[in-house]
Enzyme design. Sequence first.
Site, PDB file in Angstrom:
ATOM      1  N   HIS A  88       0.835  -1.214   0.000  1.00 41.22           N
ATOM      2  CA  HIS A  88       0.000   0.000   0.000  1.00 41.22           C
ATOM      3  C   HIS A  88       0.862   1.253   0.000  1.00 41.22           C
ATOM      4  O   HIS A  88       2.064   1.197   0.265  1.00 41.22           O
ATOM      5  CB  HIS A  88      -0.962   0.020   1.192  1.00 41.22           C
ATOM      6  CG  HIS A  88      -0.300   0.067   2.534  1.00 41.22           C
ATOM      7  ND1 HIS A  88      -0.063  -1.060   3.288  1.00 41.22           N
ATOM      8  CD2 HIS A  88       0.187   1.093   3.263  1.00 41.22           C
ATOM      9  CE1 HIS A  88       0.529  -0.726   4.426  1.00 41.22           C
ATOM     10  NE2 HIS A  88       0.704   0.587   4.445  1.00 41.22           N
ATOM     11  N   HIS A 131       4.059   7.285   3.463  1.00 40.17           N
ATOM     12  CA  HIS A 131       5.014   6.172   3.401  1.00 40.17           C
ATOM     13  C   HIS A 131       4.630   5.190   2.298  1.00 40.17           C
ATOM     14  O   HIS A 131       3.513   5.225   1.780  1.00 40.17           O
ATOM     15  CB  HIS A 131       5.099   5.442   4.756  1.00 40.17           C
ATOM     16  CG  HIS A 131       3.869   4.664   5.131  1.00 40.17           C
ATOM     17  ND1 HIS A 131       2.847   5.202   5.876  1.00 40.17           N
ATOM     18  CD2 HIS A 131       3.500   3.389   4.877  1.00 40.17           C
ATOM     19  CE1 HIS A 131       1.903   4.279   6.052  1.00 40.17           C
ATOM     20  NE2 HIS A 131       2.268   3.175   5.450  1.00 40.17           N
ATOM     21  N   GLU A 165       7.808   1.302   5.002  1.00 40.19           N
ATOM     22  CA  GLU A 165       7.294   0.275   5.906  1.00 40.19           C
ATOM     23  C   GLU A 165       7.540  -1.087   5.256  1.00 40.19           C
ATOM     24  O   GLU A 165       7.308  -1.262   4.066  1.00 40.19           O
ATOM     25  CB  GLU A 165       5.786   0.480   6.123  1.00 40.19           C
ATOM     26  CG  GLU A 165       5.139  -0.550   7.035  1.00 40.19           C
ATOM     27  CD  GLU A 165       3.629  -0.322   7.240  1.00 40.19           C
ATOM     28  OE1 GLU A 165       3.058   0.541   6.537  1.00 40.19           O
ATOM     29  OE2 GLU A 165       3.046  -0.995   8.096  1.00 40.19           O
TER      30      GLU A 165
END
Lengths: 139, 139
Positions: A8, A81, A130
Amino acid sequence: MTIGRLNHVGIATPSIEASIALYRDLLGATKIHEPFDLPPQGVRICFVDTPNSQIELIEPYGENSPIHGFLARNPAGGQHHLCFEVPDIHAAAADMKAKGAKVLGEPRIGAHGTPVIFVHPKDMGGVLVELMETPLGEH
Amino acid sequence: MTIGRLNHVGIATPSIEASIALYRDLLGATKIHEPFDLPPQGVRICFVDTPNSQIELIEPYGENSPIHGFLARNPAGGQHHLCFEVPDIHAAAADMKAKGAKVLGEPRIGAHGTPVIFVHPKDMGGVLVELMETPLGEH
Protein backbone atom coordinates in the site's frame (compact mmCIF):
# COMPACT_ATOMS: atom_id res chain seq x y z
CA MET A 1 16.24 -9.69 1.65
CA THR A 2 14.05 -9.06 -1.38
CA ILE A 3 11.02 -6.81 -1.26
CA GLY A 4 7.78 -8.24 -2.55
CA ARG A 5 4.50 -6.58 -3.44
CA LEU A 6 3.87 -2.87 -2.99
CA ASN A 7 1.23 -3.58 -0.37
CA HIS A 8 0.00 0.00 0.00
CA VAL A 9 0.80 3.68 -0.16
CA GLY A 10 0.14 5.55 3.08
CA ILE A 11 -1.53 8.93 2.67
CA ALA A 12 -1.84 11.24 5.68
CA THR A 13 -5.00 13.34 5.84
CA PRO A 14 -6.56 15.75 8.30
CA SER A 15 -9.92 14.10 7.55
CA ILE A 16 -10.49 10.53 6.43
CA GLU A 17 -14.10 11.38 5.59
CA ALA A 18 -13.01 14.20 3.27
CA SER A 19 -10.39 11.95 1.65
CA ILE A 20 -12.91 9.15 1.16
CA ALA A 21 -15.11 11.61 -0.70
CA LEU A 22 -12.20 12.50 -3.00
CA TYR A 23 -11.27 8.90 -3.80
CA ARG A 24 -14.93 7.90 -4.24
CA ASP A 25 -16.43 10.92 -5.99
CA LEU A 26 -13.48 12.43 -7.86
CA LEU A 27 -11.45 9.32 -8.79
CA GLY A 28 -14.32 6.85 -8.75
CA ALA A 29 -12.76 4.28 -6.41
CA THR A 30 -15.34 1.54 -5.93
CA LYS A 31 -13.93 -0.49 -3.02
CA ILE A 32 -13.48 1.57 0.14
CA HIS A 33 -13.30 -0.27 3.47
CA GLU A 34 -14.74 0.86 6.80
CA PRO A 35 -12.39 3.19 8.70
CA PHE A 36 -11.10 1.90 12.04
CA ASP A 37 -9.01 3.18 14.95
CA LEU A 38 -5.58 1.88 15.98
CA PRO A 39 -5.19 3.63 19.36
CA PRO A 40 -1.74 2.14 20.21
CA GLN A 41 -0.34 3.60 16.98
CA GLY A 42 -2.25 6.87 17.34
CA VAL A 43 -3.95 6.59 13.96
CA ARG A 44 -7.32 6.11 12.34
CA ILE A 45 -7.08 4.08 9.11
CA CYS A 46 -9.14 3.54 5.98
CA PHE A 47 -8.12 1.28 3.09
CA VAL A 48 -9.07 2.11 -0.49
CA ASP A 49 -8.51 -0.81 -2.87
CA THR A 50 -7.16 -0.64 -6.37
CA PRO A 51 -7.16 -3.84 -8.45
CA ASN A 52 -3.50 -4.48 -7.58
CA SER A 53 -2.73 -2.57 -4.36
CA GLN A 54 -4.20 -0.30 -1.70
CA ILE A 55 -4.20 3.30 -0.56
CA GLU A 56 -4.04 3.59 3.25
CA LEU A 57 -5.66 6.81 4.43
CA ILE A 58 -4.23 7.84 7.82
CA GLU A 59 -5.79 10.38 10.17
CA PRO A 60 -4.32 11.34 13.54
CA TYR A 61 -5.88 9.60 16.56
CA GLY A 62 -5.29 11.26 19.91
CA GLU A 63 -2.97 14.04 20.98
CA ASN A 64 0.22 12.01 20.67
CA SER A 65 -0.38 10.78 17.13
CA PRO A 66 2.80 10.62 15.02
CA ILE A 67 0.74 12.07 12.17
CA HIS A 68 0.37 15.51 13.78
CA GLY A 69 3.94 16.45 12.88
CA PHE A 70 3.46 15.43 9.25
CA LEU A 71 0.24 17.45 8.97
CA ALA A 72 1.90 20.46 10.59
CA ARG A 73 4.36 20.41 7.66
CA ASN A 74 1.68 19.37 5.11
CA PRO A 75 -1.66 20.78 6.28
CA ALA A 76 -3.60 19.46 3.28
CA GLY A 77 -2.17 15.97 3.78
CA GLY A 78 0.12 14.06 1.43
CA GLN A 79 2.09 10.90 0.77
CA HIS A 80 3.37 9.57 4.08
CA HIS A 81 5.01 6.17 3.40
CA LEU A 82 5.35 3.19 1.06
CA CYS A 83 4.77 -0.35 2.31
CA PHE A 84 6.45 -3.39 0.75
CA GLU A 85 5.79 -6.98 1.75
CA VAL A 86 8.59 -9.20 3.06
CA PRO A 87 8.39 -12.91 3.91
CA ASP A 88 9.93 -12.63 7.43
CA ILE A 89 9.86 -9.38 9.40
CA HIS A 90 12.56 -10.33 11.88
CA ALA A 91 14.92 -11.35 9.09
CA ALA A 92 14.11 -8.08 7.31
CA ALA A 93 14.78 -6.01 10.44
CA ALA A 94 18.11 -7.78 11.01
CA ASP A 95 19.05 -7.31 7.35
CA MET A 96 18.24 -3.58 7.39
CA LYS A 97 20.28 -3.06 10.57
CA ALA A 98 23.20 -5.11 9.22
CA LYS A 99 23.24 -2.83 6.17
CA GLY A 100 23.34 0.25 8.39
CA ALA A 101 19.78 1.49 7.89
CA LYS A 102 17.94 2.97 10.86
CA VAL A 103 14.96 0.81 11.81
CA LEU A 104 12.35 2.68 13.84
CA GLY A 105 11.44 0.54 16.83
CA GLU A 106 10.91 -3.19 17.08
CA PRO A 107 8.52 -5.20 14.88
CA ARG A 108 4.91 -4.56 15.93
CA ILE A 109 1.51 -5.48 14.61
CA GLY A 110 0.39 -3.13 11.85
CA ALA A 111 -2.94 -2.23 10.31
CA HIS A 112 -3.15 -5.52 8.39
CA GLY A 113 -2.63 -7.62 11.51
CA THR A 114 0.89 -8.77 10.64
CA PRO A 115 4.17 -7.40 12.04
CA VAL A 116 5.77 -4.35 10.45
CA ILE A 117 8.87 -2.20 10.79
CA PHE A 118 9.69 1.23 9.44
CA VAL A 119 12.98 2.29 7.85
CA HIS A 120 13.99 5.92 8.42
CA PRO A 121 13.62 8.15 5.33
CA LYS A 122 17.20 9.42 5.74
CA ASP A 123 18.36 5.97 4.65
CA MET A 124 15.83 5.55 1.82
CA GLY A 125 16.13 8.69 -0.32
CA GLY A 126 13.67 10.73 1.72
CA VAL A 127 10.97 8.04 1.63
CA LEU A 128 9.59 6.50 4.83
CA VAL A 129 9.46 2.77 4.04
CA GLU A 130 7.29 0.27 5.91
CA LEU A 131 8.14 -3.41 5.59
CA MET A 132 5.24 -5.72 6.36
CA GLU A 133 5.25 -9.46 6.79
CA THR A 134 3.07 -10.87 4.02
CA PRO A 135 -0.35 -11.74 5.49
CA LEU A 136 -0.87 -15.50 5.78
CA GLY A 137 -3.25 -16.92 3.24
CA GLU A 138 -2.82 -14.04 0.82
CA HIS A 139 -1.24 -14.10 -2.64
CA MET B 1 -14.68 7.56 -14.23
CA THR B 2 -13.20 4.74 -12.17
CA ILE B 3 -9.52 4.47 -11.41
CA GLY B 4 -7.86 1.18 -12.18
CA ARG B 5 -4.47 -0.20 -11.16
CA LEU B 6 -1.96 1.77 -9.13
CA ASN B 7 0.47 1.80 -12.05
CA HIS B 8 3.39 3.33 -10.16
CA VAL B 9 4.58 5.60 -7.39
CA GLY B 10 6.79 8.45 -8.56
CA ILE B 11 9.83 9.13 -6.37
CA ALA B 12 11.93 12.22 -7.01
CA THR B 13 15.66 11.84 -6.41
CA PRO B 14 18.75 13.99 -6.86
CA SER B 15 20.53 10.88 -8.22
CA ILE B 16 18.93 7.93 -9.95
CA GLU B 17 22.16 5.98 -9.59
CA ALA B 18 22.17 6.47 -5.82
CA SER B 19 18.49 5.53 -5.60
CA ILE B 20 19.03 2.41 -7.72
CA ALA B 21 21.70 1.37 -5.24
CA LEU B 22 19.22 1.77 -2.36
CA TYR B 23 16.44 -0.22 -4.01
CA ARG B 24 18.88 -2.91 -5.21
CA ASP B 25 21.26 -3.24 -2.28
CA LEU B 26 19.16 -2.20 0.73
CA LEU B 27 15.68 -3.43 -0.26
CA GLY B 28 16.81 -6.19 -2.60
CA ALA B 29 14.75 -5.21 -5.63
CA THR B 30 15.58 -7.66 -8.41
CA LYS B 31 14.04 -6.07 -11.51
CA ILE B 32 15.42 -2.61 -12.22
CA HIS B 33 15.08 -1.27 -15.76
CA GLU B 34 17.60 0.85 -17.68
CA PRO B 35 17.26 4.58 -16.92
CA PHE B 36 16.28 6.79 -19.85
CA ASP B 37 15.84 10.50 -20.56
CA LEU B 38 12.58 12.25 -21.40
CA PRO B 39 13.92 15.66 -22.51
CA PRO B 40 10.50 17.21 -23.35
CA GLN B 41 9.36 16.53 -19.77
CA GLY B 42 12.68 17.53 -18.25
CA VAL B 43 13.17 14.23 -16.45
CA ARG B 44 15.37 11.15 -16.37
CA ILE B 45 13.41 8.02 -15.42
CA CYS B 46 14.13 4.58 -14.03
CA PHE B 47 11.48 1.95 -13.29
CA VAL B 48 11.89 -0.50 -10.43
CA ASP B 49 9.41 -3.37 -10.61
CA THR B 50 7.58 -4.95 -7.71
CA PRO B 51 5.49 -8.07 -8.42
CA ASN B 52 2.32 -5.95 -8.64
CA SER B 53 3.37 -2.38 -9.45
CA GLN B 54 6.35 -0.11 -10.10
CA ILE B 55 8.45 2.58 -8.50
CA GLU B 56 9.31 5.37 -10.93
CA LEU B 57 12.57 7.07 -9.95
CA ILE B 58 12.67 10.62 -11.34
CA GLU B 59 15.78 12.77 -11.62
CA PRO B 60 15.81 16.30 -13.03
CA TYR B 61 16.90 16.60 -16.67
CA GLY B 62 18.01 20.06 -17.80
CA GLU B 63 17.74 23.46 -16.18
CA ASN B 64 13.98 23.77 -16.59
CA SER B 65 13.06 20.43 -15.06
CA PRO B 66 9.87 20.56 -12.98
CA ILE B 67 11.68 18.37 -10.44
CA HIS B 68 14.09 21.09 -9.35
CA GLY B 69 11.42 22.81 -7.26
CA PHE B 70 10.48 19.58 -5.51
CA LEU B 71 14.12 18.83 -4.68
CA ALA B 72 14.64 22.37 -3.41
CA ARG B 73 11.93 21.62 -0.82
CA ASN B 74 13.04 17.99 -0.33
CA PRO B 75 16.80 17.82 -0.96
CA ALA B 76 17.05 14.10 -0.17
CA GLY B 77 14.19 13.29 -2.56
CA GLY B 78 10.79 11.89 -1.67
CA GLN B 79 7.40 10.74 -2.88
CA HIS B 80 6.40 12.91 -5.84
CA HIS B 81 3.17 11.49 -7.29
CA LEU B 82 0.84 8.49 -7.57
CA CYS B 83 -0.23 7.14 -10.96
CA PHE B 84 -3.52 5.32 -11.53
CA GLU B 85 -4.58 3.75 -14.80
CA VAL B 86 -7.74 4.86 -16.60
CA PRO B 87 -9.28 3.36 -19.75
CA ASP B 88 -9.62 6.67 -21.68
CA ILE B 89 -7.46 9.69 -20.90
CA HIS B 90 -9.65 12.24 -22.69
CA ALA B 91 -12.75 11.02 -20.88
CA ALA B 92 -10.81 11.16 -17.61
CA ALA B 93 -9.60 14.70 -18.26
CA ALA B 94 -13.14 15.84 -19.10
CA ASP B 95 -14.51 14.12 -16.00
CA MET B 96 -11.92 15.72 -13.70
CA LYS B 97 -12.63 19.17 -15.14
CA ALA B 98 -16.40 18.67 -14.91
CA LYS B 99 -15.95 17.86 -11.21
CA GLY B 100 -13.96 21.05 -10.67
CA ALA B 101 -10.49 19.55 -10.28
CA LYS B 102 -7.54 21.40 -11.78
CA VAL B 103 -5.97 19.36 -14.58
CA LEU B 104 -2.38 20.41 -15.33
CA GLY B 105 -2.04 20.82 -19.10
CA GLU B 106 -3.44 18.71 -21.91
CA PRO B 107 -2.99 14.94 -22.25
CA ARG B 108 0.55 14.16 -23.37
CA ILE B 109 2.62 11.02 -23.82
CA GLY B 110 4.13 9.86 -20.55
CA ALA B 111 7.01 7.61 -19.59
CA HIS B 112 5.06 4.44 -20.50
CA GLY B 113 4.26 5.70 -24.01
CA THR B 114 0.56 6.29 -23.38
CA PRO B 115 -1.15 9.63 -22.71
CA VAL B 116 -1.27 11.01 -19.18
CA ILE B 117 -2.68 13.96 -17.26
CA PHE B 118 -1.89 15.31 -13.81
CA VAL B 119 -4.45 16.47 -11.23
CA HIS B 120 -3.30 19.31 -8.97
CA PRO B 121 -2.55 18.25 -5.37
CA LYS B 122 -4.79 21.01 -4.01
CA ASP B 123 -7.76 19.03 -5.31
CA MET B 124 -6.51 15.62 -4.15
CA GLY B 125 -5.63 15.99 -0.49
CA GLY B 126 -2.09 17.20 -1.08
CA VAL B 127 -1.24 14.33 -3.45
CA LEU B 128 -0.16 14.96 -7.04
CA VAL B 129 -2.14 12.36 -9.03
CA GLU B 130 -1.20 11.18 -12.50
CA LEU B 131 -3.85 9.43 -14.57
CA MET B 132 -2.43 7.24 -17.32
CA GLU B 133 -4.27 5.54 -20.15
CA THR B 134 -3.80 1.80 -19.65
CA PRO B 135 -1.07 0.58 -22.01
CA LEU B 136 -2.49 -1.51 -24.87
CA GLY B 137 -1.79 -5.18 -24.59
CA GLU B 138 -1.23 -5.07 -20.84
CA HIS B 139 -3.35 -6.64 -18.13
